[in-house]
Write a protein that holds these residues in place. Structure first.
Motif, PDB file in Angstrom:
ATOM      1  N   ARG A 152      -0.939  21.071   5.735  1.00 45.24           N
ATOM      2  CA  ARG A 152      -1.697  20.690   6.926  1.00 45.24           C
ATOM      3  C   ARG A 152      -2.170  19.236   6.789  1.00 45.24           C
ATOM      4  O   ARG A 152      -2.478  18.770   5.696  1.00 45.24           O
ATOM      5  N   ASP A 153      -2.243  18.558   7.927  1.00 51.78           N
ATOM      6  CA  ASP A 153      -2.633  17.147   7.924  1.00 51.78           C
ATOM      7  C   ASP A 153      -4.003  16.942   7.289  1.00 51.78           C
ATOM      8  O   ASP A 153      -4.213  15.964   6.555  1.00 51.78           O
ATOM      9  N   ASN A 154      -4.938  17.844   7.559  1.00 50.73           N
ATOM     10  CA  ASN A 154      -6.286  17.687   7.018  1.00 50.73           C
ATOM     11  C   ASN A 154      -6.283  17.815   5.498  1.00 50.73           C
ATOM     12  O   ASN A 154      -7.008  17.098   4.802  1.00 50.73           O
ATOM     13  N   GLN A 155      -5.449  18.717   4.973  1.00 47.88           N
ATOM     14  CA  GLN A 155      -5.356  18.871   3.526  1.00 47.88           C
ATOM     15  C   GLN A 155      -4.739  17.633   2.883  1.00 47.88           C
ATOM     16  O   GLN A 155      -5.194  17.164   1.832  1.00 47.88           O
ATOM     17  N   VAL A 156      -3.709  17.092   3.521  1.00 45.98           N
ATOM     18  CA  VAL A 156      -3.073  15.876   3.013  1.00 45.98           C
ATOM     19  C   VAL A 156      -4.070  14.722   3.008  1.00 45.98           C
ATOM     20  O   VAL A 156      -4.148  13.948   2.042  1.00 45.98           O
ATOM     21  N   ALA A 157      -4.863  14.597   4.051  1.00 48.87           N
ATOM     22  CA  ALA A 157      -5.866  13.531   4.114  1.00 48.87           C
ATOM     23  C   ALA A 157      -6.885  13.689   2.988  1.00 48.87           C
ATOM     24  O   ALA A 157      -7.303  12.691   2.374  1.00 48.87           O
ATOM     25  N   TYR A 158      -7.285  14.909   2.709  1.00 48.04           N
ATOM     26  CA  TYR A 158      -8.230  15.167   1.616  1.00 48.04           C
ATOM     27  C   TYR A 158      -7.636  14.733   0.281  1.00 48.04           C
ATOM     28  O   TYR A 158      -8.298  14.073  -0.532  1.00 48.04           O
ATOM     29  N   TRP A 159      -6.376  15.075   0.043  1.00 53.98           N
ATOM     30  CA  TRP A 159      -5.725  14.693  -1.209  1.00 53.98           C
ATOM     31  C   TRP A 159      -5.626  13.179  -1.343  1.00 53.98           C
ATOM     32  O   TRP A 159      -5.861  12.637  -2.420  1.00 53.98           O
ATOM     33  N   ARG A 160      -5.266  12.495  -0.265  1.00 44.62           N
ATOM     34  CA  ARG A 160      -5.134  11.036  -0.329  1.00 44.62           C
ATOM     35  C   ARG A 160      -6.478  10.378  -0.651  1.00 44.62           C
ATOM     36  O   ARG A 160      -6.548   9.436  -1.436  1.00 44.62           O
ATOM     37  N   LEU A 161      -7.534  10.864  -0.045  1.00 44.09           N
ATOM     38  CA  LEU A 161      -8.857  10.316  -0.316  1.00 44.09           C
ATOM     39  C   LEU A 161      -9.286  10.589  -1.756  1.00 44.09           C
ATOM     40  O   LEU A 161      -9.930   9.749  -2.395  1.00 44.09           O
ATOM     41  N   SER A 162      -8.912  11.749  -2.276  1.00 51.53           N
ATOM     42  CA  SER A 162      -9.393  12.188  -3.585  1.00 51.53           C
ATOM     43  C   SER A 162      -8.652  11.568  -4.753  1.00 51.53           C
ATOM     44  O   SER A 162      -9.250  11.332  -5.819  1.00 51.53           O
ATOM     45  N   LEU A 163      -7.355  11.318  -4.604  1.00 48.95           N
ATOM     46  CA  LEU A 163      -6.526  10.948  -5.748  1.00 48.95           C
ATOM     47  C   LEU A 163      -7.048   9.759  -6.544  1.00 48.95           C
ATOM     48  O   LEU A 163      -7.056   9.806  -7.789  1.00 48.95           O
ATOM     49  N   PRO A 164      -7.505   8.661  -5.926  1.00 51.03           N
ATOM     50  CA  PRO A 164      -7.995   7.545  -6.745  1.00 51.03           C
ATOM     51  C   PRO A 164      -9.129   7.947  -7.690  1.00 51.03           C
ATOM     52  O   PRO A 164      -9.231   7.422  -8.802  1.00 51.03           O
ATOM     53  N   PHE A 165      -9.962   8.875  -7.262  1.00 52.05           N
ATOM     54  CA  PHE A 165     -11.102   9.282  -8.077  1.00 52.05           C
ATOM     55  C   PHE A 165     -10.706  10.339  -9.109  1.00 52.05           C
ATOM     56  O   PHE A 165     -11.262  10.366 -10.209  1.00 52.05           O
ATOM     57  N   LEU A 166      -9.752  11.175  -8.782  1.00 47.45           N
ATOM     58  CA  LEU A 166      -9.230  12.108  -9.778  1.00 47.45           C
ATOM     59  C   LEU A 166      -8.565  11.338 -10.916  1.00 47.45           C
ATOM     60  O   LEU A 166      -8.617  11.758 -12.077  1.00 47.45           O
ATOM     61  N   MET A 167      -7.940  10.218 -10.578  1.00 46.24           N
ATOM     62  CA  MET A 167      -7.292   9.399 -11.602  1.00 46.24           C
ATOM     63  C   MET A 167      -8.300   8.909 -12.646  1.00 46.24           C
ATOM     64  O   MET A 167      -7.959   8.746 -13.816  1.00 46.24           O
ATOM     65  N   THR A 168      -9.526   8.677 -12.253  1.00 48.00           N
ATOM     66  CA  THR A 168     -10.531   8.189 -13.199  1.00 48.00           C
ATOM     67  C   THR A 168     -11.096   9.320 -14.056  1.00 48.00           C
ATOM     68  O   THR A 168     -11.849   9.052 -14.999  1.00 48.00           O
ATOM     69  N   GLY A 169     -10.762  10.555 -13.726  1.00 46.67           N
ATOM     70  CA  GLY A 169     -11.303  11.695 -14.450  1.00 46.67           C
ATOM     71  C   GLY A 169     -12.609  12.202 -13.874  1.00 46.67           C
ATOM     72  O   GLY A 169     -13.251  13.080 -14.462  1.00 46.67           O
ATOM     73  N   GLU A 170     -13.025  11.671 -12.724  1.00 40.67           N
ATOM     74  CA  GLU A 170     -14.297  12.086 -12.131  1.00 40.67           C
ATOM     75  C   GLU A 170     -14.283  13.585 -11.826  1.00 40.67           C
ATOM     76  O   GLU A 170     -13.372  14.081 -11.176  1.00 40.67           O
ATOM     77  N   PRO A 171     -15.291  14.319 -12.292  1.00 40.11           N
ATOM     78  CA  PRO A 171     -15.358  15.747 -11.969  1.00 40.11           C
ATOM     79  C   PRO A 171     -15.736  15.944 -10.510  1.00 40.11           C
ATOM     80  O   PRO A 171     -16.503  15.169  -9.935  1.00 40.11           O
ATOM     81  N   VAL A 172     -15.222  17.001  -9.922  1.00 33.63           N
ATOM     82  CA  VAL A 172     -15.481  17.323  -8.517  1.00 33.63           C
ATOM     83  C   VAL A 172     -15.905  18.782  -8.432  1.00 33.63           C
ATOM     84  O   VAL A 172     -15.168  19.673  -8.876  1.00 33.63           O
ATOM     85  N   SER A 173     -17.074  19.036  -7.890  1.00 30.97           N
ATOM     86  CA  SER A 173     -17.543  20.412  -7.743  1.00 30.97           C
ATOM     87  C   SER A 173     -17.015  21.015  -6.441  1.00 30.97           C
ATOM     88  O   SER A 173     -16.594  20.288  -5.523  1.00 30.97           O
ATOM     89  N   GLN A 174     -17.048  22.329  -6.361  1.00 37.96           N
ATOM     90  CA  GLN A 174     -16.610  22.991  -5.130  1.00 37.96           C
ATOM     91  C   GLN A 174     -17.491  22.595  -3.953  1.00 37.96           C
ATOM     92  O   GLN A 174     -17.000  22.427  -2.832  1.00 37.96           O
ATOM     93  N   ALA A 175     -18.786  22.422  -4.212  1.00 40.99           N
ATOM     94  CA  ALA A 175     -19.698  22.032  -3.134  1.00 40.99           C
ATOM     95  C   ALA A 175     -19.355  20.629  -2.624  1.00 40.99           C
ATOM     96  O   ALA A 175     -19.355  20.379  -1.407  1.00 40.99           O
ATOM     97  N   GLN A 176     -19.052  19.718  -3.528  1.00 44.68           N
ATOM     98  CA  GLN A 176     -18.667  18.366  -3.114  1.00 44.68           C
ATOM     99  C   GLN A 176     -17.372  18.386  -2.313  1.00 44.68           C
ATOM    100  O   GLN A 176     -17.254  17.722  -1.282  1.00 44.68           O
ATOM    101  N   ALA A 177     -16.396  19.143  -2.799  1.00 47.40           N
ATOM    102  CA  ALA A 177     -15.109  19.224  -2.100  1.00 47.40           C
ATOM    103  C   ALA A 177     -15.290  19.777  -0.697  1.00 47.40           C
ATOM    104  O   ALA A 177     -14.676  19.281   0.260  1.00 47.40           O
ATOM    105  N   GLN A 178     -16.138  20.785  -0.553  1.00 48.72           N
ATOM    106  CA  GLN A 178     -16.355  21.378   0.768  1.00 48.72           C
ATOM    107  C   GLN A 178     -17.022  20.391   1.715  1.00 48.72           C
ATOM    108  O   GLN A 178     -16.677  20.313   2.900  1.00 48.72           O
ATOM    109  N   ARG A 179     -17.954  19.595   1.202  1.00 48.01           N
ATOM    110  CA  ARG A 179     -18.615  18.602   2.056  1.00 48.01           C
ATOM    111  C   ARG A 179     -17.608  17.569   2.546  1.00 48.01           C
ATOM    112  O   ARG A 179     -17.607  17.203   3.726  1.00 48.01           O
ATOM    113  N   VAL A 180     -16.747  17.084   1.656  1.00 48.61           N
ATOM    114  CA  VAL A 180     -15.764  16.082   2.054  1.00 48.61           C
ATOM    115  C   VAL A 180     -14.809  16.665   3.094  1.00 48.61           C
ATOM    116  O   VAL A 180     -14.456  15.998   4.082  1.00 48.61           O
ATOM    117  N   ARG A 181     -14.386  17.903   2.919  1.00 47.38           N
ATOM    118  CA  ARG A 181     -13.499  18.535   3.898  1.00 47.38           C
ATOM    119  C   ARG A 181     -14.199  18.678   5.251  1.00 47.38           C
ATOM    120  O   ARG A 181     -13.579  18.504   6.304  1.00 47.38           O
TER     121      ARG A 181
END
Length: 213
Positions: A152-181
């Motif tokens: 889905r387009d919304n899921q792809v947009a979430y991944w694109r936004l997230s990838l630069p920060f996942l690359m740094t090793g930044e932890p992401v909580s479920q609550a944070q992920a839900q807010r961004v979505r």
């Protein structure tokens, strides 16, 4: 037989912060996989593990023996090789049904769907000791972006936004992920894209209709 579950994506250090890509000007990773510079930076973690496996097996990249190694990786039980090597073996394999990179074919290709689904057995058995939550999220994100047309387009947009920060090793909580979505669904992509960390994205002010009374 108990498999060793060798970890993946740990041969190279992670960047300390997300920085702009010199080619596409987005944060590194956000142009993945179409931006060559972003793709090189992201794929380096996978390629480092594959190169180490080639060296351990005495195999030269591009030679017929590499195809034999790909076949061995596919036939092994989950946990025999790093998850990055399974993913890279899929990169090197053309789907016999749709002729796309295995796992990235059109939505109707059952062979691609099956290959993509089977790879996740590694994660379920290895977390949280041989694979961190960040590494799992990184794997899911990169695999998803390589087959964006299947999502889905919304899921792809979430991944694109997230990838630069996942690359740094930044932890992401479920609550944070839900807010961004939620912000994405509300059309706040531009605001999210200016954030300098995942935590900053998740800390955007609530919309007026969601603000506490």
């Amino acid at each position: 037989m108990v498999q060793p579950y060798p970890p993946g994506a740990r041969r190279l250090g992670r960047p300390h912060a997300a920085v702009p890509c010199p080619a596409c000007a987005e944060l590194v990773g956000r142009g993945y996989p179409t931006c060559t510079s972003c793709a090189d930076r992201v794929d380096a973690y996978w390629l480092a593990d594959w190169a180490a496996l080639l060296d351990a097996e005495g195999v030269v990249s591009g030679e017929p023996e590499e195809r034999d190694l790909v076949a061995r990786v596919f036939s092994a039980e989950p946990g025999a090789y790093p998850w990055t090597c399974t993913d890279w073996a899929m990169r090197l394999t053309v789907c016999p049904t749709c002729r796309a990179e295995l796992g990235t074919g059109d939505t109707g290709c059952l062979r691609c769907a099956g290959a993509d689904q089977s790879r996740w057995a590694w994660d379920y058995a290895a977390m949280p000791t041989s694979m961190t939550h960040n590494e799992h999220a990184l794997r899911v994100t990169v695999a998803g972006l390589r087959a964006a047309h299947r999502r889905r387009d919304n899921q792809v947009a979430y991944w694109r936004l997230s990838l630069p920060f996942l690359m740094t090793g930044e932890p992401v909580s479920q609550a944070q992920a839900q807010r961004v979505r939620t912000y994405l669904l509300a059309g706040r992509t531009e605001e999210l894209s200016t954030s300098q960390s995942f935590a900053d994205m998740a800390a955007l002010p609530d919309l007026p209709w969601r603000a506490p009374a």
